[in-house]
Design a protein around this motif. Structure first.
Motif, PDB file in Angstrom:
ATOM      1  N   SER A  42       1.236  -1.137  -0.319  1.00 38.86           N
ATOM      2  CA  SER A  42      -0.272  -0.091  -0.121  1.00 38.86           C
ATOM      3  C   SER A  42       0.280   1.031  -0.238  1.00 38.86           C
ATOM      4  N   CYS A  43       1.100   1.645  -1.409  1.00 45.71           N
ATOM      5  CA  CYS A  43       1.801   3.014  -1.234  1.00 45.71           C
ATOM      6  C   CYS A  43       0.989   3.896  -1.149  1.00 45.71           C
ATOM      7  N   TYR A  44       1.437   5.222  -0.652  1.00 47.72           N
ATOM      8  CA  TYR A  44       0.839   6.370  -0.571  1.00 47.72           C
ATOM      9  C   TYR A  44       0.674   6.898  -2.135  1.00 47.72           C
ATOM     10  N   ILE A 368      10.163   7.259  -9.365  1.00 42.31           N
ATOM     11  CA  ILE A 368       8.823   6.579  -9.615  1.00 42.31           C
ATOM     12  C   ILE A 368       7.724   7.283  -9.028  1.00 42.31           C
ATOM     13  N   HIS A 369       7.801   7.624  -7.288  1.00 38.26           N
ATOM     14  CA  HIS A 369       6.558   8.669  -7.416  1.00 38.26           C
ATOM     15  C   HIS A 369       6.720  10.185  -7.823  1.00 38.26           C
ATOM     16  N   ASP A 370       7.528  10.311  -8.696  1.00 39.06           N
ATOM     17  CA  ASP A 370       7.630  12.337  -9.319  1.00 39.06           C
ATOM     18  C   ASP A 370       7.094  12.461  -7.620  1.00 39.06           C
ATOM     19  N   SER A 424       5.614   4.372   3.208  1.00 38.65           N
ATOM     20  CA  SER A 424       5.214   3.573   2.503  1.00 38.65           C
ATOM     21  C   SER A 424       6.354   2.018   2.352  1.00 38.65           C
ATOM     22  N   HIS A 425       8.034   2.637   1.907  1.00 30.22           N
ATOM     23  CA  HIS A 425       8.943   1.922   1.621  1.00 30.22           C
ATOM     24  C   HIS A 425       9.765   1.823   2.909  1.00 30.22           C
ATOM     25  N   LEU A 426       9.122   1.902   4.448  1.00 31.88           N
ATOM     26  CA  LEU A 426      10.548   1.739   5.044  1.00 31.88           C
ATOM     27  C   LEU A 426      11.206   0.287   5.227  1.00 31.88           C
ATOM     28  N   GLY A 456       2.933  -4.491  -8.563  1.00 24.45           N
ATOM     29  CA  GLY A 456       4.133  -3.831  -7.686  1.00 24.45           C
ATOM     30  C   GLY A 456       3.009  -2.632  -6.528  1.00 24.45           C
ATOM     31  N   SER A 457       3.812  -2.416  -5.748  1.00 24.68           N
ATOM     32  CA  SER A 457       3.014  -1.973  -4.788  1.00 24.68           C
ATOM     33  C   SER A 457       2.409  -0.172  -5.264  1.00 24.68           C
ATOM     34  N   CYS A 458       3.440   0.641  -5.725  1.00 28.49           N
ATOM     35  CA  CYS A 458       3.616   2.017  -6.429  1.00 28.49           C
ATOM     36  C   CYS A 458       2.482   1.790  -7.555  1.00 28.49           C
ATOM     37  N   LYS A 459       1.762   3.360  -7.828  1.00 23.82           N
ATOM     38  CA  LYS A 459       0.838   3.478  -8.866  1.00 23.82           C
ATOM     39  C   LYS A 459       2.438   3.440 -10.333  1.00 23.82           C
TER      40      LYS A 459
HETATM   41 ZN    ZN Z   1       5.883   3.960  -3.493  1.00 25.38          ZN
END
Ligand code: ZN
Ligand code: AMP
Ligand code: MN
Length: 948
Positions: A42-44, A368-370, A424-426, A456-459
């Motif tokens: 669950s990425c922010y 990745i998260h911009d 989100s990625h600790l 993948g976890s992120c968008k």
């Molecule tokens: Zn992420």
């Protein structure tokens, strides 16, 4: 309502409120904990929408692929439309540079700003605006950026002002439609007025492929007019009596609706531009009238226009590092090393290694998260993590919070700490600090797979998609374990172009790109970290930007750098080849060959930064070859030969070779011969001694068999080379007879023709700036041909040796040089003439050189310290004689003209497209720009140089 009832109601409300508050807090706390505990799934990014995620057309994504510019075809001309790193409107802009006169004629009245403006946020409105603008002769423009929650930043607002109206274009709502504006911006008959357009030019390209043709930049006009300041705030105050609060430029320009204050600020930035431009042009014209224009006179209006339009020729590029996060890591190292409030660490190597890992991680996460780097994880948090190495996720969490709280003294950042990205990625950080990711082989691909890969976890979105598609974009990153931090002496036998590039190009960005802002927020200059620290240590400035670092001066600088006519110093030096824009590797190149420059009077040397540029291997080779050719031209023009043969007889030698701090050709050759002949049988120690000598010639890099082969030819006179060549030819025949494979076949793909000769020429320049531009072999005209012809035999020899064949012994067997290669003493290193075949230096006695190597490799100043300035591998006294001659005949002006000639050669040869905006053939280094006599003078010189 009676009072009792009132109380009861109040009580109920209070209870309810308390309950609600408690629920909210619990939920928040839970969310926090959840954030903290959550691992990949669950990425922010799934919960926090960003305005840019609505963009459909993104021209500059966050991948490592180079930016693609609008093709010339699309822009209307039918030139090859595929070359994405050419300016699509170069021809149009260039034609403005020669004789364009901006025509801005306003009435005398200042355009007061009333309450009305047009908010443009539909495509229909934008089209209407284009209709309006197409009929204008000029309009004013400014843009606002958002850079915190975006990796590359994006344009949040474009302000356009005509004489009638202010338009605020919502570039978030209209991001995908902005191309509608391309034609008006590229229309050469409509003048676009900006103030300080350098950034805007690039931003408009990056986001919308909007290119500006016909620019009038009021800040350039200020320069030409030698105004005391050139900030917009200054102009607004001086010409319009308007005060502006520049702090608003740092607002969040994604905000909708904009606050009243922001609207006012944004309008002000564009509204008065036409009036100001009008005033400035009037002043420029006045100057032209006062100084009637003849051919050799400075033309003020033209100059302002020329400088403005030169800005438009800039091209946006993504700064692509040798490996992600590298420059950030380096800047952290250097800050750490200078002990700037950083904790001391017990294990330095581990610390540096972890900093690098964290910087890589941060770089990738930001892409990745911009998000911007500083939003993802602060520099100080990286240092804290790397020095404390917290083990558990909660310890990591606390370390970051603590560090950021402590750091939040001066300029408060309202960034949440740790950022949602970190939360989100600790687990990534935890594994990274425990060195677990390394065991997986590659931090980069592991993270990429976890975040963007299947499940993948992120968008996955338009900004980061290409990261995944080009999953192998950074070959240098693939093995951190093998990086030079851990394994510095990795030796590859085959000197392929790639390994050459890897070894010799500057791995880390050469320039620091630190920035100094004036107290009104205007960018004053880019500089290195030292300069920045100088101000900080004296409390003359405060740190306002983290990465790359920027300081704001706490005093009003007396005259700004650009006021003094040297806008070179305000240009960001991009870490790319100034020739072609290549960003993955580059070498320093000296435009003015060192053989001359080291003899310049000290104060004329001080403009190094202007005349040292970065070039990729290919451009470097081209530039170098042209410089060599031009040296021969200089030689014949001045009647000062490149090579003076000096025969120094035994007993007469006055200079010790190690005074020169180089490797003499003889030393080099005999070391090479000995190694080739007896290398395998030598005592290890001896072999290392000799190898050191040869390595020194190659700048300390590991050497291969063919390097030894090439070393044999250094310093040979043409006839000797021919003889050598002939002998090699014979040997070559021998070996082919011995069923050695033909060079073109088998795995010689790495040895594509031309590559070896690249290496031959380039290693010298790359490794040692003091040698740069100097011929290492004979300067004879045959040299180039020779190098090409020797290539084939090189290949054969290489092949043979790699097959374990003893071909090389044969090569040297019939060489009359080698019988006495180890038992004669050298007479003089510069003696490369007839004694060459007779005497050889005592190699063992010449080992004292190596200490000088570092010194030599440094800058001119170091080199100047050597008593004799004649480089052994250069042209002997040629450089000195030329400089002496110039000084004697023409004084220092002669030197300046001479420099311009070299710059002209450089420009004519490479047609460099990525020179810093202020780079100028006529650069004088003089600060008293007010005297245009300098210019006039230089103009003539440049013309003289180019007419040759
Ligand atoms: Zn992420
Ligand atoms: P301006 O045209 O001066 O309003 O600046 C345009 C954009 O540049 C702003 O929207 C900011 O994003 C950026 N900018 C300029 N100066 C600074 C600064 N000192 N700090 C942060 N951002 C700045
Ligand atoms: Mn602005």
């Amino acid at each position: 309502m009676n009072s009792e009832r009132k109380t009861r109601v109040a009580f109920t409300i209070a209870t309810l409120a308390a309950a609600i508050i408690s629920i909210v807090f619990t939920v928040r706390r839970r969310t926090r904990r959840k954030q903290r505990e959550s691992i990949s799934n669950s990425c922010y990014s799934h919960s926090e929408p960003k305005p840019q995620s609505t963009f459909k057309r993104v021209l500059a994504d966050n991948s490592y692929t180079p930016f693609k510019h609008l093709s010339s075809k699309a822009s209307g001309s039918n030139v090859n439309g595929n070359r994405s790193n050419l300016h699509p409107f170069e021809a149009e802009i260039t034609s403005l540079l020669s004789d364009h006169q901006p025509e801005i004629e306003l009435g005398a009245e200042k355009l007061e700003m009333n309450d009305s403006y047009v908010w443009v946020d539909t495509e229909m409105q934008l089209k209407e605006l284009v209709e309006v603008l197409s009929k204008e002769r000029f309009f004013g423009v400014d843009t606002e950026q958002h850079s915190l929650h975006s990796f590359l930043g994006f344009t949040g607002l474009v302000q356009i002002s005509t004489q009638q109206e202010d338009y605020l274009i919502d570039t978030i709502a209209l991001h995908d439609s902005m191309e509608i504006l391309r034609p008006v911006f590229a229309n050469p008959s409509i003048c676009k007025v900006f103030h300080g357009a350098d950034n805007d030019v690039l931003w408009l390209q990056r986001d919308f492929h909007i290119y500006i043709v016909n620019l009038f930049d009021t800040s350039k006009a200020c320069e030409v007019l030698s105004k005391p300041q050139k900030s917009l705030a200054y102009l607004l105050e001086t010409y319009c009596g308007v005060m502006t609060n520049k702090l608003l430029q740092r607002e969040d320009w994604r905000q909708r609706p904009l606050s009243e204050e922001m609207v006012h600020y944004a309008r002000t930035d564009a509204h008065y531009l036409l009036y100001i431009a009008n005033c400035l042009i009037t002043e420029l014209k006045q100057l032209d009238n006062d100084n009637p224009c003849s051919d050799d006179k400075f033309h003020f209006v033209l100059e302002a226009s020329r400088r403005s339009n030169t800005t438009c020729l800039q091209l946006f590029t993504k700064e692509i590092e040798a490996s992600p996060g590298e420059s950030a890591a380096l800047s952290l190292f250097s800050r750490h090393q200078s002990n700037q409030g950083f904790p001391s660490v017990s294990n330095e190597t581990q610390f540096l290694y972890t900093v690098r890992q964290l910087c890589t991680w941060r770089d990738l996460m930001a892409r990745i998260h911009d998000e911007s780097l500083k939003y993802v994880l602060s520099d100080q948090a990286i240092v804290a993590l790397a020095s404390q190495l917290p083990a558990s996720e909660s310890e990591i969490y606390n370390t970051i919070v603590q560090t950021d709280v402590n750091a939040e003294t001066g300029l408060s950042s309202c960034n949440p700490s740790p950022s949602p990205v970190v939360c989100s990625h600790l687990s990534d950080i935890s594994r990274l600090l425990a060195n677990e990711l390394v065991n997986h082989g590659d931090i980069y691909s592991v993270i990429l797979q976890n975040c963007l890969g299947q499940n993948g976890s992120c968008k996955l979105n338009i900004f980061n998609y290409a990261l995944l598609v080009n999953s192998n974009p950074r070959p240098t990153l693939l093995s951190y374990k093998h990086s030079n931090l851990k394994n510095p002496r990795q030796h590859s036998k085959k000197a392929s172009r790639n390994s050459f590039v890897k070894k010799f190009s500057c791995k880390s960005p050469v320039y620091h790109n630190c920035r100094i802002f004036a107290n009104d927020g205007r960018l004053l200059c880019y500089c290195d970290r030292k300069k920045l620290e100088w101000y900080l240590n004296r409390d003359l400035a405060k740190l306002v930007e983290e990465e790359p670092p920027g300081i704001m001066l706490l005093f009003e600088p007396k005259g700004r750098p650009e006021d003094e006519g040297n806008d070179f110093y305000i240009q960001s030096k991009k870490n790319i080849c100034v020739g072609c824009g290549e960003g993955s590797h580059y070498l320093r190149y000296r435009i003015i060959p060192s053989c001359y420059r080291i003899h310049f009077p000290e104060h004329l040397k001080s403009h190094r930064s202007h005349d040292i540029v970065l070039l990729c291997v290919d451009c470097h080779e081209v530039a170098h070859a042209a410089a060599e050719k031009y040296k021969r031209k200089i030689a014949s023009e001045f009647g000062i030969p490149l090579y003076v043969r000096r025969v120094i007889h035994p007993g007469q030698e006055t200079e010790k070779p190690n005074d020169e701090g180089g490797v003499s050709p003889l030393q080099l050759r005999s070391a090479a011969v000995a190694l080739l002949r007896h290398g395998p049988r030598m005592p290890l120690e001896r072999r290392e001694e000799l190898t050191e000598i040869v390595k020194k010639y190659y700048g300390g890099r590991e050497i291969s068999e063919e390097d030894l082969e090439s070393a044999l030819q250094v310093g040979m006179r043409p006839y000797e080379r021919r003889r050598f060549e002939k002998k090699r030819g014979v040997t070559f025949k021998h070996t082919t007879g011995n069923a050695v494979a033909v060079p073109q076949e088998e795995n010689h793909a790495d040895y594509a023709p031309g590559i070896n000769s690249n290496v031959d020429t380039l290693n010298i320049d790359a490794l040692d700036s003091s040698y740069a531009n100097e011929d290492t072999v004979s300067g004879d005209n045959q040299e180039d041909d020779f190098e090409k012809s020797s290539l084939t035999s090189n290949l054969a020899v290489d092949k043979a040796t790699s097959n374990g064949n003893t071909i090389l012994a044969k090569t040297t067997n019939d060489n009359d040089d080698d019988d006495n290669d180890e038992d004669e003493t050298s007479n003089s290193a510069v003696n490369v003439d007839d004694s060459l075949s007779k005497s050889q230096p005592n190699v063992a006695s010449d080992l004292s050189y190596s200490k000088d190597e570092e010194l030599l490799r440094d800058e001119d100043s170091t080199q100047a310290k050597h008593h004799s300035k004649l480089s052994l591998l250069g042209h002997g006294p040629h450089g000195k004689h030329v400089v002496d001659h110039l000084l004697k005949e023409y004084g220092e002006d002669g030197i300046r003209e001479f420099c311009q000639r070299w710059r002209q050669v450089f420009v004519d040869t490479l047609k460099p497209r990525f020179l810093p905006g202020g780079w100028d053939i006529k650069h004088s280094g003089k600060r008293d720009f007010g005297e245009f006599s300098v210019y006039n003078h230089l103009k003539g010189a440049a013309a003289a140089a180019s007419s040759e």
